[in-house]
Scaffold this motif. Structure first.
Motif, PDB file in Angstrom:
ATOM      1  N   ASP A  15       0.843  -1.188   0.000  1.00  0.00           N
ATOM      2  CA  ASP A  15       0.000   0.000   0.000  1.00  0.00           C
ATOM      3  C   ASP A  15       0.878   1.236   0.000  1.00  0.00           C
ATOM      4  O   ASP A  15       1.936   1.253   0.633  1.00  0.00           O
ATOM      5  CB  ASP A  15      -0.888   0.044   1.256  1.00  0.00           C
ATOM      6  CG  ASP A  15      -1.976  -0.997   1.207  1.00  0.00           C
ATOM      7  OD1 ASP A  15      -2.977  -0.742   0.525  1.00  0.00           O
ATOM      8  OD2 ASP A  15      -1.830  -2.054   1.849  1.00  0.00           O
ATOM      9  N   TYR A  16       0.403   2.244  -0.702  1.00  0.00           N
ATOM     10  CA  TYR A  16       1.074   3.539  -0.699  1.00  0.00           C
ATOM     11  C   TYR A  16       0.024   4.608  -0.432  1.00  0.00           C
ATOM     12  O   TYR A  16      -1.031   4.627  -1.069  1.00  0.00           O
ATOM     13  CB  TYR A  16       1.750   3.809  -2.045  1.00  0.00           C
ATOM     14  CG  TYR A  16       2.292   5.219  -2.141  1.00  0.00           C
ATOM     15  CD1 TYR A  16       3.476   5.570  -1.503  1.00  0.00           C
ATOM     16  CD2 TYR A  16       1.599   6.199  -2.843  1.00  0.00           C
ATOM     17  CE1 TYR A  16       3.963   6.870  -1.570  1.00  0.00           C
ATOM     18  CE2 TYR A  16       2.081   7.495  -2.917  1.00  0.00           C
ATOM     19  CZ  TYR A  16       3.260   7.825  -2.284  1.00  0.00           C
ATOM     20  OH  TYR A  16       3.735   9.105  -2.342  1.00  0.00           O
ATOM     21  N   TYR A  17       0.315   5.460   0.536  1.00  0.00           N
ATOM     22  CA  TYR A  17      -0.556   6.586   0.861  1.00  0.00           C
ATOM     23  C   TYR A  17       0.204   7.872   0.577  1.00  0.00           C
ATOM     24  O   TYR A  17       1.221   8.146   1.200  1.00  0.00           O
ATOM     25  CB  TYR A  17      -0.968   6.550   2.339  1.00  0.00           C
ATOM     26  CG  TYR A  17      -1.803   5.345   2.679  1.00  0.00           C
ATOM     27  CD1 TYR A  17      -3.180   5.376   2.517  1.00  0.00           C
ATOM     28  CD2 TYR A  17      -1.222   4.173   3.144  1.00  0.00           C
ATOM     29  CE1 TYR A  17      -3.950   4.262   2.825  1.00  0.00           C
ATOM     30  CE2 TYR A  17      -1.982   3.057   3.442  1.00  0.00           C
ATOM     31  CZ  TYR A  17      -3.349   3.112   3.286  1.00  0.00           C
ATOM     32  OH  TYR A  17      -4.105   2.013   3.578  1.00  0.00           O
ATOM     33  N   GLY A  18      -0.286   8.624  -0.395  1.00  0.00           N
ATOM     34  CA  GLY A  18       0.354   9.877  -0.754  1.00  0.00           C
ATOM     35  C   GLY A  18      -0.381  11.054  -0.155  1.00  0.00           C
ATOM     36  O   GLY A  18      -1.212  10.900   0.742  1.00  0.00           O
ATOM     37  N   THR A  19      -0.096  12.206  -0.667  1.00  0.00           N
ATOM     38  CA  THR A  19      -0.748  13.414  -0.186  1.00  0.00           C
ATOM     39  C   THR A  19      -2.093  13.595  -0.876  1.00  0.00           C
ATOM     40  O   THR A  19      -2.367  13.012  -1.919  1.00  0.00           O
ATOM     41  CB  THR A  19       0.136  14.643  -0.468  1.00  0.00           C
ATOM     42  OG1 THR A  19       0.384  14.718  -1.873  1.00  0.00           O
ATOM     43  CG2 THR A  19       1.457  14.537   0.280  1.00  0.00           C
ATOM     44  N   ASP A  20      -2.944  14.400  -0.284  1.00  0.00           N
ATOM     45  CA  ASP A  20      -4.249  14.746  -0.850  1.00  0.00           C
ATOM     46  C   ASP A  20      -5.125  13.541  -1.147  1.00  0.00           C
ATOM     47  O   ASP A  20      -5.857  13.510  -2.132  1.00  0.00           O
ATOM     48  CB  ASP A  20      -4.089  15.587  -2.114  1.00  0.00           C
ATOM     49  CG  ASP A  20      -3.395  16.908  -1.843  1.00  0.00           C
ATOM     50  OD1 ASP A  20      -3.608  17.459  -0.738  1.00  0.00           O
ATOM     51  OD2 ASP A  20      -2.647  17.373  -2.714  1.00  0.00           O
ATOM     52  N   GLY A  21      -5.066  12.508  -0.322  1.00  0.00           N
ATOM     53  CA  GLY A  21      -5.966  11.371  -0.459  1.00  0.00           C
ATOM     54  C   GLY A  21      -5.582  10.337  -1.499  1.00  0.00           C
ATOM     55  O   GLY A  21      -6.385   9.470  -1.823  1.00  0.00           O
ATOM     56  N   LEU A  22      -4.376  10.396  -2.025  1.00  0.00           N
ATOM     57  CA  LEU A  22      -3.936   9.390  -2.986  1.00  0.00           C
ATOM     58  C   LEU A  22      -3.644   8.087  -2.248  1.00  0.00           C
ATOM     59  O   LEU A  22      -2.957   8.072  -1.227  1.00  0.00           O
ATOM     60  CB  LEU A  22      -2.675   9.855  -3.714  1.00  0.00           C
ATOM     61  CG  LEU A  22      -2.079   8.842  -4.690  1.00  0.00           C
ATOM     62  CD1 LEU A  22      -2.965   8.718  -5.912  1.00  0.00           C
ATOM     63  CD2 LEU A  22      -0.676   9.224  -5.065  1.00  0.00           C
ATOM     64  N   HIS A  23      -4.191   6.990  -2.759  1.00  0.00           N
ATOM     65  CA  HIS A  23      -3.938   5.675  -2.174  1.00  0.00           C
ATOM     66  C   HIS A  23      -3.767   4.679  -3.307  1.00  0.00           C
ATOM     67  O   HIS A  23      -4.574   4.631  -4.232  1.00  0.00           O
ATOM     68  CB  HIS A  23      -5.111   5.245  -1.277  1.00  0.00           C
ATOM     69  CG  HIS A  23      -4.932   3.887  -0.674  1.00  0.00           C
ATOM     70  ND1 HIS A  23      -5.990   3.073  -0.381  1.00  0.00           N
ATOM     71  CD2 HIS A  23      -3.826   3.201  -0.324  1.00  0.00           C
ATOM     72  CE1 HIS A  23      -5.544   1.933   0.131  1.00  0.00           C
ATOM     73  NE2 HIS A  23      -4.235   1.992   0.176  1.00  0.00           N
ATOM     74  N   CYS A  24      -2.713   3.888  -3.240  1.00  0.00           N
ATOM     75  CA  CYS A  24      -2.456   2.842  -4.225  1.00  0.00           C
ATOM     76  C   CYS A  24      -2.290   1.520  -3.474  1.00  0.00           C
ATOM     77  O   CYS A  24      -1.494   1.423  -2.539  1.00  0.00           O
ATOM     78  CB  CYS A  24      -1.200   3.153  -5.041  1.00  0.00           C
ATOM     79  SG  CYS A  24      -0.797   1.857  -6.243  1.00  0.00           S
ATOM     80  N   ALA A  25      -3.061   0.515  -3.877  1.00  0.00           N
ATOM     81  CA  ALA A  25      -2.981  -0.808  -3.264  1.00  0.00           C
ATOM     82  C   ALA A  25      -2.678  -1.830  -4.357  1.00  0.00           C
ATOM     83  O   ALA A  25      -3.341  -1.843  -5.400  1.00  0.00           O
ATOM     84  CB  ALA A  25      -4.284  -1.164  -2.569  1.00  0.00           C
ATOM     85  N   LEU A  44      -3.632  -7.354  -8.861  1.00  0.00           N
ATOM     86  CA  LEU A  44      -4.658  -6.314  -8.803  1.00  0.00           C
ATOM     87  C   LEU A  44      -4.016  -5.026  -8.317  1.00  0.00           C
ATOM     88  O   LEU A  44      -3.331  -5.024  -7.290  1.00  0.00           O
ATOM     89  CB  LEU A  44      -5.770  -6.689  -7.836  1.00  0.00           C
ATOM     90  CG  LEU A  44      -6.839  -7.629  -8.318  1.00  0.00           C
ATOM     91  CD1 LEU A  44      -7.853  -7.867  -7.205  1.00  0.00           C
ATOM     92  CD2 LEU A  44      -7.523  -7.101  -9.554  1.00  0.00           C
ATOM     93  N   THR A  45      -4.235  -3.961  -9.045  1.00  0.00           N
ATOM     94  CA  THR A  45      -3.763  -2.644  -8.634  1.00  0.00           C
ATOM     95  C   THR A  45      -4.970  -1.726  -8.553  1.00  0.00           C
ATOM     96  O   THR A  45      -5.740  -1.633  -9.512  1.00  0.00           O
ATOM     97  CB  THR A  45      -2.742  -2.070  -9.635  1.00  0.00           C
ATOM     98  OG1 THR A  45      -1.639  -2.978  -9.730  1.00  0.00           O
ATOM     99  CG2 THR A  45      -2.240  -0.712  -9.193  1.00  0.00           C
TER     100      THR A  45
END
Length: 91
Positions: A15-25, A44-45
């Motif tokens: 998981d990656y949590y960036g700024t301004d609500g960006l989330h990548c799983a 799955l991305t």
């Protein structure tokens, strides 16, 4: 994903949590394909950015030949599981 097949297993994810609500799983699953007699993996991305969601499903494996793929039934069936999940999903 794990309910769709008795042999399906969760292999790994990140998981990656960036700024301004960006989330990548990213999630990787694997299962045995009875039709192909081999194992098939599914990557799955999912990316959420400002309320918009992007989903990518990529399968691999599922062939027993050296030079080209002739048996992709297991891969297609794994992607069908993703399509079924997304069909019933409401954001």
């Amino acid at each position: 994903m794990l309910n769709g097949s008795a042999s399906a297993s969760y292999e790994d994810g990140s998981d990656y949590y960036g700024t301004d609500g960006l989330h990548c799983a990213v999630r990787v699953y694997e299962r045995y394909s009875m039709m192909g007699g081999n194992r098939v993996s599914l990557n799955l991305t999912l990316v959420e950015d400002s309320g918009r969601i992007f989903v990518s499903g990529i399968t691999s494996g599922g062939s027993q030949t050296v030079l080209f793929k002739i048996n992709t039934l297991g891969e297609g069936a794994f992607l069908d599981c993703v399509a079924e999940l997304l069909d019933g999903w409401q954001p």
